[in-house]
Every structure is written in C-alpha cells, then in structure tokens.
Enzyme design. Structure first.
Site, PDB file in Angstrom:
ATOM      1  N   ARG A  47       0.831  -1.206   0.000  1.00 22.43           N
ATOM      2  CA  ARG A  47       0.000   0.000   0.000  1.00 22.43           C
ATOM      3  C   ARG A  47       0.864   1.254   0.000  1.00 22.43           C
ATOM      4  O   ARG A  47       0.516   2.263  -0.612  1.00 22.43           O
ATOM      5  CB  ARG A  47      -0.943   0.005   1.210  1.00 22.43           C
ATOM      6  N   TYR A  99     -14.154  18.320 -16.458  1.00 24.47           N
ATOM      7  CA  TYR A  99     -14.603  16.936 -16.358  1.00 24.47           C
ATOM      8  C   TYR A  99     -15.643  16.808 -15.257  1.00 24.47           C
ATOM      9  O   TYR A  99     -15.385  17.158 -14.095  1.00 24.47           O
ATOM     10  CB  TYR A  99     -13.410  16.014 -16.088  1.00 24.47           C
ATOM     11  N   ASP A 170      -5.088  19.502 -15.154  1.00 23.19           N
ATOM     12  CA  ASP A 170      -5.509  18.195 -15.651  1.00 23.19           C
ATOM     13  C   ASP A 170      -5.041  18.107 -17.095  1.00 23.19           C
ATOM     14  O   ASP A 170      -5.550  18.799 -17.980  1.00 23.19           O
ATOM     15  CB  ASP A 170      -7.029  18.072 -15.557  1.00 23.19           C
ATOM     16  N   LYS A 195      -6.733   6.504 -19.513  1.00 20.40           N
ATOM     17  CA  LYS A 195      -6.951   6.960 -20.881  1.00 20.40           C
ATOM     18  C   LYS A 195      -5.738   6.658 -21.776  1.00 20.40           C
ATOM     19  O   LYS A 195      -5.441   5.516 -22.061  1.00 20.40           O
ATOM     20  CB  LYS A 195      -7.314   8.436 -20.864  1.00 20.40           C
TER      21      LYS A 195
END
Length: 371
Positions: A47, A99, A170, A195
């Site tokens: 983690r 977005y 972004d 993406k």
C-alpha cells in the site's frame, strides 16, 4: 533523453537475479525485514510502495519533467487526493468547462468542507475578481472536457504567482506528448492514466506529478499511502508497458484527429467543430504556442438538435458508443447524456475519441451515419 526514449527506458529495470530485460511483476503485499528490523530494500508494504508502482511513477515523472509522481487507482482518486490535502475552508477556482466527475466530486463530497467557484479561468479579469484570501489552488483543464477549450497556462500561472496560489493542471486530454504544463509553470499535473497512458481501454489508474517536493506534496503522498487508493502491481506493470508506445500511439491518434476534424468541418450536417488543431478554434493561437500537438479529442455539434445527434451515434458501425477515451478504438458519445441533468454541454454535441483505425474507414462510417 528524448521523450520516446524516456517512455521506453525510464520505467524499466533489469531484474538482478534473472537478468530479465523486462521488470518482473511483484505481487507481494508485504516484504521481509532485515535482521535489525529495517527495510533496506525500500519496500515494507505494497500500500505504501511497490516496485511496479515505483517504476510507473518514475517514468511518468520524467515524461512530465517533474521531480516525483504518485500513482492512484483512478483519475478520480488522484484528483480527490489533491482536494483531501487541502485545509478545510480552502477556496478552489476551477474552470466552467471541466470533467464532470471531478466537478461533481467537489459539489457533493466536498460541499461544506471546501469552497469553490467554476469560472472562465481564461478571462484574467474574471479570474482576478474571484481570488480570495483563502484561495489555495487554481484548477485548470486544457484542452477541456468536453468543449475542448484551451487555457493559457502561463497567463494563469502569472496571476497565481501574484497571490501565492498553486496551479493544478488536468493534462489527460493532451498527455505529456502534446503538452507539458510543469514546464509552463504549473505546480502539479494530473492524469487519468486509464486513458492514453493505458491506451487499450482495459485498466484504470490516475497519477499526479509535482514540479517540486514540498510540504504540500508530502500531504498528497500521505493521502496516497494512508488512504490506500493505489493501483495494483499488475495494473502498474501494464501501464508501464503501455507507456512504452505512448509517443507513437499519440502521434497516430493526432494524425487521424486532424484529418477527421477537417472532414467534419466541411460536412453540411455539422454545425460546429471543436478541435484546437483547426484555425477556426477560438484559442488556436494559444494551442499553437503551448502544445506540441493539438491532441486527438474532437467535439462537434450537429444541425437538427439532440435527436439528430443520437440518431447519428446509433447509426455508426465502427465508432463505439461508449464513455472514456484514449484507447486504440474510436469512441463516440452524446456527452450531455453522460453528464446528467445539470449539464451545460449542448444537447446536440457529440464527443469523439479518435482511435487508430484507418482514417478512410472512420470518415466513411461517419458519412454513412450522417447520410
């Protein structure tokens, strides 16, 4: 190194035991301690750190000319970690075209915790008028989703510097192949690595890259490790592998997008084409200045309104009607339907993620659908 070389080599290492030229996938959740109880390997628990995640973060940081990167399980998790790192009451300025997933995140999960305004960040007067004493970050998204607006990064950065405000960009639509916001003065870059980094519509991820190590960056790192919204070693491995072809995939996507945008611009049934690679785009000159390539996302509106747009989407054979972007296959969607009842997106707008199929097949498919 040039960006094509970075993409191939920066995230890879030769395994010292087997001498395999491609890094192994380390699925272990925990790692053996030294005799003194330490962790000389640098890894304690997956983690907090994992060799495959370290490799992914290293290559993305170098692609964006940053000093360090932090990988997350999704783009939304990456964006949320930025918001979680802020002190309660911090004011955020965000773009009016943004977005919807992150916009809704602010409006629902952080309502009453953070303050925020959605404005035209490209209008300097409007931007300055919304700055408050508690403004902590200016969030920009360029090209924007779904209207493909271009934000002048340097101009926003100059305003932010006057008020000691951080700028987060972004960069998902552009990728570091088309644009590198950190070199233009941004403090932090975000990607949905689902993406273009992934590129094959088969994994999820998000990543942040910082221009400098700071107390704020350490807070973001703490959100990553304590919150635990990290990608699996397998996803990190496949992302690192996909990034090796990113520069050439993006160039292919852009080539097709440029041709498709011109086709749409000349089609009698098309009302408007939104693509920063066209001279008709209102921020074309800004895109020319700050982008190496204009990207491969196109939005266009159709004459005849919402019903005509939906008819065209349903008549396509090669374009897949689906959300997301950046895969090798071309995707198209009626964006307002995805964004929900509070959308400001025109109801006759279709958003296209241009894939790597032959351009003649893509134009023929659109031609028959609009016939």
């Amino acid at each position: 190194m040039k960006i094509e070389t970075i993409a191939i080599h920066a995230g890879n290492y030769i395994d010292p035991s087997s001498k395999a030229v491609i890094q192994p996938i380390v699925m272990a959740t925990t790692f053996e301690r030294d005799e003194d109880g330490g962790f000389s390997s640098g890894y304690q628990y997956s983690r907090s750190a994992n060799p495959n995640r370290a490799a992914l973060e290293q290559v993305v940081a170098q692609l964006e000319n940053g000093v360090e990167a932090a990988a997350f399980s999704s783009g939304n998790a990456a964006g949320m970690s930025v918001f979680q790192s802020l002190e309660p009451g911090t004011h955020i300025i965000a773009p009016d075209d943004m977005y919807h997933g992150l916009r809704n995140q602010l409006k629902t999960l952080f309502a009453g915790i953070l303050e925020f305004d959605f404005i035209d960040v490209n209008d300097t007067d409007i931007l300055k008028s919304h700055i408050k004493q508690n403004t902590g970050i200016i969030w920009i998204e360029t090209p924007s989703n779904p209207l493909l607006k271009i934000t002048d990064i340097k101009k926003v950065v100059n305003v932010a510097r006057e008020h000691n405000i951080k700028v987060v960009c972004d960069n998902t639509f552009a990728t570091p192949i088309c644009q590198q916001p950190l070199t233009l003065g941004a403090d932090l870059v975000m990607h949905s690595s689902t993406k273009y980094f992934g590129g094959h519509s088969d994994l999820m991820g998000g990543v942040l890259v910082t221009a400098e190590k700071s107390d704020w960056w350490e807070k973001i790192r703490n959100v990553q490790t304590m919150g635990g919204a990290v990608p699996s070693p397998m996803d990190c491995y496949y992302l690192t592998r996909s990034i090796k072809t990113l520069p050439y995939r993006v160039k292919g996507h852009v080539h097709n997008a440029q041709l498709l945008a011109r086709f749409l611009q000349n089609h009698p049934r098309v009302e408007e084409v939104m693509y920063p690679g066209l001279a008709s785009h209102p921020q074309y000159e800004i895109a020319e200045t700050q982008m190496s390539y204009p990207g491969a996302m196109i939005s266009f509106t159709l004459k005849g309104g919402e019903q005509e747009a939906k008819k065209v989407v349903n008549a396509l054979k090669i374009f897949i009607q689906a959300t997301s972007l950046g895969g090798v296959e071309s995707l198209i969607e009626h964006r307002a339907s995805v964004e929900g009842p509070d959308t400001k997106t025109p109801l006759n707008l279709l958003r296209v993620s241009v894939g790597l199929e032959h351009i003649d097949d893509l134009t023929a498919d659109l031609e028959q659908a609009m016939a």
